[in-house]
Design a protein around this motif. Structure first.
Motif, short mmCIF file in Angstrom:
data_model
loop_
_atom_site.label_atom_id
_atom_site.label_comp_id
_atom_site.label_asym_id
_atom_site.label_seq_id
_atom_site.Cartn_x
_atom_site.Cartn_y
_atom_site.Cartn_z
N GLY A 1 -9.19 11.43 1.53
CA GLY A 1 -9.69 12.31 2.58
C GLY A 1 -9.27 13.74 2.29
N ASN A 2 -10.23 14.65 2.21
CA ASN A 2 -9.93 16.06 1.94
C ASN A 2 -10.83 16.96 2.78
OD1 ASN A 2 -8.32 15.12 -0.47
ND2 ASN A 2 -8.31 17.32 -0.87
N ALA B 1 -4.98 8.60 0.08
CA ALA B 1 -4.52 9.91 -0.40
C ALA B 1 -5.27 10.99 0.36
CB ALA B 1 -4.75 10.04 -1.90
N LEU B 2 -4.53 11.76 1.17
CA LEU B 2 -5.15 12.76 2.04
C LEU B 2 -4.73 14.15 1.61
CD1 LEU B 2 -4.41 10.93 5.44
CD2 LEU B 2 -6.34 10.61 3.88
N SER B 3 -5.70 15.07 1.52
CA SER B 3 -5.44 16.45 1.05
C SER B 3 -4.70 16.41 -0.28
CB SER B 3 -4.64 17.24 2.10
OG SER B 3 -5.42 17.51 3.23
N THR B 4 -5.23 15.63 -1.19
CA THR B 4 -4.55 15.39 -2.46
C THR B 4 -5.04 16.32 -3.56
OG1 THR B 4 -3.92 13.66 -4.03
CG2 THR B 4 -6.20 13.67 -3.28
N TRP B 5 -4.26 16.41 -4.60
CA TRP B 5 -4.76 16.98 -5.85
C TRP B 5 -5.04 15.81 -6.79
CZ3 TRP B 5 0.46 16.27 -5.40
CH2 TRP B 5 1.13 15.72 -6.49
N THR B 6 -5.98 16.00 -7.69
CA THR B 6 -6.20 15.05 -8.77
C THR B 6 -6.03 15.72 -10.12
OG1 THR B 6 -8.59 15.47 -8.81
CG2 THR B 6 -7.79 13.72 -7.34
N ASP B 7 -6.20 17.03 -10.16
CA ASP B 7 -6.00 17.82 -11.39
C ASP B 7 -5.23 19.07 -10.98
OD1 ASP B 7 -6.33 19.71 -13.54
OD2 ASP B 7 -7.96 18.46 -14.31
N GLY C 1 0.83 -1.20 0.00
CA GLY C 1 0.00 0.00 0.00
C GLY C 1 0.86 1.25 0.00
N VAL C 2 0.30 2.35 -0.46
CA VAL C 2 0.99 3.64 -0.42
C VAL C 2 0.03 4.66 0.18
CG1 VAL C 2 2.61 3.24 -2.31
CG2 VAL C 2 0.34 4.13 -2.82
N ALA C 3 0.58 5.60 0.90
CA ALA C 3 -0.24 6.62 1.54
C ALA C 3 0.56 7.91 1.66
CB ALA C 3 -0.69 6.16 2.93
N GLY C 4 -0.15 9.03 1.73
CA GLY C 4 0.54 10.30 1.91
C GLY C 4 -0.44 11.44 2.07
N ILE C 5 0.11 12.56 2.48
CA ILE C 5 -0.63 13.81 2.61
C ILE C 5 -0.11 14.78 1.56
CG2 ILE C 5 -1.09 15.78 4.12
CD1 ILE C 5 -0.72 13.90 6.52
N SER C 6 -1.01 15.49 0.89
CA SER C 6 -0.66 16.55 -0.04
C SER C 6 0.23 16.04 -1.17
CB SER C 6 -0.01 17.71 0.74
OG SER C 6 0.21 18.82 -0.09
N THR D 1 -5.14 19.93 7.47
CA THR D 1 -5.44 20.14 8.89
C THR D 1 -6.23 18.98 9.49
OG1 THR D 1 -7.47 21.39 8.39
CG2 THR D 1 -5.42 22.64 8.63
N ALA D 2 -7.10 18.33 8.72
CA ALA D 2 -7.94 17.28 9.27
C ALA D 2 -7.14 16.04 9.66
CB ALA D 2 -9.03 16.90 8.28
N GLU D 3 -6.00 15.80 8.97
CA GLU D 3 -5.23 14.59 9.22
C GLU D 3 -3.85 14.87 9.81
OE1 GLU D 3 -4.62 15.83 4.90
OE2 GLU D 3 -6.34 15.55 6.22
N LEU D 4 -3.57 16.13 10.12
CA LEU D 4 -2.24 16.51 10.57
C LEU D 4 -1.82 15.78 11.84
CD1 LEU D 4 0.21 18.42 10.20
CD2 LEU D 4 -1.03 20.10 11.58
N PHE D 5 -2.69 15.78 12.86
CA PHE D 5 -2.32 15.19 14.13
C PHE D 5 -2.27 13.66 14.05
CE2 PHE D 5 -4.25 19.31 15.34
CZ PHE D 5 -3.11 19.89 15.88
N GLY D 6 -3.09 13.09 13.19
CA GLY D 6 -3.05 11.65 13.02
C GLY D 6 -1.74 11.16 12.45
#
Length: 496
Positions: A236-237, A159-165, A133-138, A271-276
């Motif tokens: 998650g965004n 994929a958290l706080s991601t861009w798609t375009d 699996g792969v995961a990341g923020i921004s 901000t929603a996933e920062l502390f996690g």
């Protein structure tokens, strides 16, 4: 920096409940140099489970965010290793901090780095080739989606706080998101080494040629490669993400054909996933853990039986679930907009707020961007008031402003703001969107505002304001020109 890393690591790992001495299971942490694409050194924290035998273990690879180093996910990684037996690699993205190479803005080398880290994890971190699996923020989130499109070994993504375009994110409706662009450029220069693509893009932006930057977007946009993504994808965004607004997320999510989950909640970028990420309790990261547990570890935790769309109203309330994003809208109401004429180029008190700051205040303290609608300059902004909502209701979906527009200038930028307004005229910003128009001919503009779920209190009304200046963006309005709106304009409001 190297001497400070053990102290930072100790502080983060201390946040994770560790087993008593000699107890099992547990986790071990090492600091490694991993050869990326072309042998470029990538610095990484490798967190492996202990007390669970010799593996192989489900492997999670986590590329760092823009401007952030590999310590970003160590707290979450320690949790995942200790509680669920994952082998986790949190690494600094190419071109930043103590990793080698230059920033190529999620270009081919950066995306290939994910696969090279997977290779290393299989060979040196007891990773299981069937459970990757792969995961990341921004920046790490965008890399994760792009890597999943390129590497079929990847079975699950978060994929958290991601861009798609990329173009839609930073250049919505041909309007430069100045605050977002400046923030990204500053962070790149301060924490990394910009490569040719980033240097040329900045030069074009500084010279007012942002349209020349657009060709770099398609190969760096997961939306371009959505049909190649076969992995199970969780996104998650935040509703108020000032870098990567939710409209490009909802469109991308609907296009995914495999197992998927979408979580939209109050807040701003990351901000929603920062502390996690630091290992602290967090609803988003709890779902990330459940997502990987099911799709990589085979845990029957029921996440596959839940509705894939999970949303929290932007102004408070619990999670709501839907089978699709479109199902979040139960019905629509159309509000007619009277003809109006305004002078362009003059600022008003109607604003979208400040990137990162305004959305964070909304997410953490439920403090929205406000306005006093009686004080909005009617000479510089059109103000349309909807009917009073005598019973509580919910805006749920994507509002659309259908405007017939005639501008006297060659280029004009319009900013549409939708407010919830109380009987005193005090308003809270529900959602907004810019659009830049070229030419003086009368034209019809269907302007989709950003998606939102927002509870409207009984006795309040919705108010649409359109003006021509907003500090968040680089507009094109000409001072002294005029904009006329025809009487056949309307606002369509999606309701839950």
């Amino acid at each position: 920096m190297r001497r400070s890393l053990p102290l930072l690591l100790a502080a983060l790992v201390a946040l994770v409940p560790a087993p008593p001495a000699q107890a099992a299971p547990g986790f071990a942490v090492s600091y490694e140099t991993i050869p990326g694409e072309g042998g470029t050194p990538l610095r990484a924290f490798v967190v492996t489970p202990t007390g669970r035998g010799g593996g192989p273990f489900p492997l999670l690879v986590m590329p760092s965010s823009w401007g952030v180093n590999n310590i970003e996910y160590v707290g979450a990684a320690a949790k995942l290793a200790y509680r669920s037996g994952y082998s986790v690699i949190s690494y600094t993205s190419r071109g930043f901090h103590d990793s080698g190479g230059e920033i190529d803005v999620a270009g081919p080398d950066t995306v290939a780095d994910v696969s090279r880290v997977v290779d290393w994890g299989l060979a040196h971190a007891h990773g299981d080739p069937a459970r990757i699996g792969v995961a990341g923020i921004s920046y790490g989130a965008g890399q994760s989606l792009l890597a999943a499109a390129a590497d079929p070994r990847i079975k699950a993504v978060a994929a958290l706080s991601t861009w798609t375009d990329l173009a839609r994110s930073l250049y919505p409706n041909e309007t430069v998101g100045t605050q977002a662009v400046e923030l990204l450029l500053a962070a790149g220069r301060l924490t990394g080494r910009p490569g040719p693509v980033l240097r040329e893009a900045e030069a074009a932006y500084r010279e007012g040629r942002f349209a020349d930057v657009l060709p770099i977007s398609p190969p760096r946009s997961p939306a371009t490669r959505v049909s190649s993504i076969k992995a199970a994808v969780m996104i998650g965004n935040a509703w108020n993400d000032g870098l990567f607004a939710p409209s490009q997320i909802t469109d991308f999510f609907e296009a995914l054909t495999g197992p998927k989950r979408l979580m939209l909640s109050p807040g701003d970028h990351a901000t929603a996933e920062l502390f996690g990420a630091a290992g602290l309790p967090d609803e988003i990261w709890a779902s990330v853990g459940r997502w990987f547990d099911h799709h990589l570890a085979g845990v029957a935790n029921g996440i596959d039986r839940e509705h894939p769309v999970q949303v929290k109203p932007n102004n408070g309330g619990g999670w709501r679930s839907f089978p699709t994003w479109a199902a979040a809208t139960a019905r629509t109401e159309t509000v007619p907009l009277a003809a109006d004429r305004i002078h362009a180029g003059w600022p008003t008190i109607a604003e979208s707020g400040t990137v990162l700051v305004s959305g964070a205040l909304q997410g953490f303290l439920n403090l929205p961007v406000g306005v006093s609608t009686p004080l909005v300059d009617r000479g510089a902004a059109a103000v349309w008031r909807g009917p009073v909502q005598w019973t509580a209701t919910t805006v749920s979906g994507t509002p659309r402003a259908h405007l017939t527009v005639t501008s006297s200038a060659a280029r004009t930028t319009l900013y549409a703001y939708l407010y919830e307004v109380n009987p005193l005229g005090l308003g809270a910003l529900v959602t907004h969107k810019p659009v830049t128009l070229a030419g003086t001919a009368t034209r019809t503009v269907d302007l989709d505002l950003e998606p939102v779920v927002w509870n409207v209190a009984a006795g309040n009304r919705l108010v649409l304001v359109v003006d021509t200046v907003d500090a968040r963006y680089q507009g094109s309005s000409t001072l002294g020109s005029t904009v006329a709106f025809g009487a056949d304009s309307w606002l369509r409001v999606p309701l839950g």
